[in-house]
Motif scaffolding. Structure first.
Motif, short mmCIF file in Angstrom:
data_model
loop_
_atom_site.label_atom_id
_atom_site.label_comp_id
_atom_site.label_asym_id
_atom_site.label_seq_id
_atom_site.Cartn_x
_atom_site.Cartn_y
_atom_site.Cartn_z
N GLN A 27 0.81 -0.95 -0.54
CA GLN A 27 0.02 0.01 -0.32
C GLN A 27 0.84 1.55 -0.14
O GLN A 27 1.66 1.18 0.44
CB GLN A 27 -0.58 0.19 1.16
CG GLN A 27 -1.84 -1.10 1.20
CD GLN A 27 -2.34 -1.30 2.21
OE1 GLN A 27 -2.24 -0.08 3.22
NE2 GLN A 27 -3.88 -2.11 2.68
N ILE A 28 0.48 2.28 -0.08
CA ILE A 28 1.64 3.73 -1.05
C ILE A 28 0.06 4.98 -0.36
O ILE A 28 -0.79 5.03 -0.84
CB ILE A 28 1.62 3.81 -2.06
CG1 ILE A 28 2.94 2.22 -2.74
CG2 ILE A 28 2.20 4.76 -2.67
CD1 ILE A 28 2.67 2.47 -4.10
N ALA A 39 -3.21 4.36 -2.40
CA ALA A 39 -3.28 2.96 -3.57
C ALA A 39 -2.71 2.17 -2.43
O ALA A 39 -2.36 1.91 -2.07
CB ALA A 39 -2.35 3.07 -4.52
N SER A 40 -3.53 1.08 -3.34
CA SER A 40 -3.58 -0.65 -2.59
C SER A 40 -3.17 -1.63 -3.71
O SER A 40 -4.94 -1.86 -4.31
CB SER A 40 -4.51 -0.56 -1.40
OG SER A 40 -4.09 -2.25 -0.75
N CYS A 70 -11.30 8.48 3.75
CA CYS A 70 -10.43 7.15 2.69
C CYS A 70 -9.39 6.55 3.86
O CYS A 70 -8.53 7.47 4.16
CB CYS A 70 -10.04 7.41 0.89
SG CYS A 70 -9.41 6.09 0.46
N TYR A 71 -10.11 5.44 3.64
CA TYR A 71 -8.58 4.39 4.93
C TYR A 71 -8.25 3.12 3.99
O TYR A 71 -9.03 2.49 3.60
CB TYR A 71 -8.90 4.60 6.06
CG TYR A 71 -10.17 3.55 6.99
CD1 TYR A 71 -9.76 1.98 7.20
CD2 TYR A 71 -11.69 4.32 6.14
CE1 TYR A 71 -11.30 1.40 6.83
CE2 TYR A 71 -12.38 3.62 6.68
CZ TYR A 71 -12.33 1.85 7.21
OH TYR A 71 -13.71 1.44 7.49
N CYS A 72 -7.67 2.62 4.21
CA CYS A 72 -6.80 1.19 3.57
C CYS A 72 -5.68 0.64 5.03
O CYS A 72 -4.99 1.69 5.54
CB CYS A 72 -6.18 0.95 2.82
SG CYS A 72 -4.62 1.99 2.28
N GLY A 210 -3.63 -7.15 -7.94
CA GLY A 210 -4.77 -6.25 -8.43
C GLY A 210 -4.08 -5.31 -7.44
O GLY A 210 -3.22 -4.98 -7.14
N ILE A 211 -5.31 -3.94 -8.09
CA ILE A 211 -4.78 -3.10 -7.74
C ILE A 211 -5.56 -1.72 -7.70
O ILE A 211 -6.77 -1.92 -8.58
CB ILE A 211 -3.50 -2.10 -8.64
CG1 ILE A 211 -3.29 -1.19 -7.71
CG2 ILE A 211 -4.10 -2.38 -10.25
CD1 ILE A 211 -1.40 0.23 -8.24
N ASP A 212 -6.09 -0.99 -6.92
CA ASP A 212 -7.08 -0.07 -6.79
C ASP A 212 -6.37 1.67 -6.24
O ASP A 212 -4.73 1.49 -5.62
CB ASP A 212 -8.17 0.07 -5.62
CG ASP A 212 -9.15 -1.24 -6.03
OD1 ASP A 212 -9.87 -1.96 -6.79
OD2 ASP A 212 -8.71 -2.21 -5.42
N ILE A 213 -7.15 2.25 -6.56
CA ILE A 213 -6.59 3.94 -5.58
C ILE A 213 -7.53 4.95 -6.04
O ILE A 213 -8.68 4.29 -7.00
CB ILE A 213 -5.37 4.63 -7.94
CG1 ILE A 213 -3.75 3.24 -7.47
CG2 ILE A 213 -5.09 6.09 -7.38
CD1 ILE A 213 -3.69 3.66 -9.10
N VAL A 214 -7.32 5.58 -4.78
CA VAL A 214 -8.36 6.16 -4.54
C VAL A 214 -7.30 8.09 -4.69
O VAL A 214 -6.56 8.13 -4.13
CB VAL A 214 -9.47 6.34 -3.25
CG1 VAL A 214 -9.87 7.50 -2.77
CG2 VAL A 214 -10.12 4.90 -3.64
N LEU A 215 -8.31 8.85 -5.64
CA LEU A 215 -8.16 10.18 -5.24
C LEU A 215 -8.61 10.74 -4.43
O LEU A 215 -9.88 10.82 -4.26
CB LEU A 215 -7.53 10.86 -6.58
CG LEU A 215 -7.08 10.17 -7.92
CD1 LEU A 215 -6.98 10.61 -9.55
CD2 LEU A 215 -5.39 9.61 -7.48
#
Length: 255
Positions: A27-28, A39-40, A70-72, A210-215
């Motif tokens: 995660q970044i 990003a995760s 937003c959290y991860c 896999g990858i997801d990104i939130v702006l």
């Protein structure tokens, strides 16, 4: 004993990874000139009779009239439980994010102490949290076990969590050096995030995929990239990987 009494849950089974387990998750969190990017990957693990890894979204977006979050999480179930408790709380307007979440995370940590058995090391992991409205902060909450508690820090550049020894972290260290950090627009940060996680997956395909990104832009609604955007960035990452391979070692045959 009636059927309802027999089926009533006696408690929550909590997964705490063994120290020698294959690292899961990359995660970044990045601070840009116009907001925050999270990003995760999507890999989760559960140890049944055979260790099981599955794919599911890890980034959670919560919005209210006055703010957005937003959290991860990377770590054990305790980490996720603490995140779910504190990342839905409304922060007072004149309280700093670091101060507010240090207090709330500490309280949540103490409430969970009763569920730690004698053999448990307690919560171990990290939480990335983007929070705010007109201005978005990036917060990292690190859980160090029941003996050492937790720390909360405001991130002003970039950070990563999960498989911290993965060599793909090179791309962040090299092109977003913390000592000479320049806040780029979120649009410019997307490819660095995607490329880093995809290369981390190439090096640890069992634990990262896999990858997801939130702006999370200042003063605007948080937005998760859709599948077509992720696919385009993935194609750009593959081209970049192939170009580097062609120049350094064409026999690798990366496509």
């Amino acid at each position: 004993m009636d059927q309802c009494a027999r089926e009533r849950p006696r408690g929550r089974w909590v997964y705490v990874p063994a120290p020698d387990e294959i690292p899961v998750t990359f995660q970044i969190g990045m601070v840009g000139s116009d907001g925050v990017l999270l990003a995760s990957d999507r890999a989760h693990t559960r140890p049944d009779s055979v260790r099981t890894t599955f794919s599911a979204e890890k980034l959670t977006i919560i919005s209210s009239e006055s703010s957005a979050y937003c959290y991860c999480c990377a770590g054990d179930d305790y980490t996720q439980m603490i995140a779910d408790r504190i990342c839905r709380l409304e922060k007072p307007e004149h309280t700093s994010a670091k101060e507010f979440f240090l207090l709330k995370a500490s309280l949540a940590f103490e409430k969970l102490r009763a569920s730690f058995d004698a053999y448990s090391t307690g919560p171990s992991g990290s939480i990335f949290l983007a929070c705010g409205s007109e201005y978005v902060d990036l917060i990292r909450i690190s859980l160090h076990g029941k003996q050492d508690g937790l720390t909360v820090e405001k991130i002003d550049n970039r950070d990563f969590a999960g498989d911290g020894l993965n060599p793909a972290a090179f791309f962040i260290e090299r092109y977003l050096p913390s000592g000479k950090y320049v806040k780029l627009p979120l649009e410019k940060l997307k490819l660095i995030a995607v490329h880093t996680i995809l290369m981390a997956s190439e090096l640890n395909p069992v634990g990262i995929h896999g990858i997801d990104i939130v702006l999370c832009p200042h003063g605007k609604s948080f937005r998760e990239l859709d599948l077509s955007e992720i696919e385009k960035l993935t194609q750009d990452s593959r081209k970049l990987d192939s170009t580097i391979a062609d120049m350094l070692n064409p026999s690798c045959g990366f496509q």
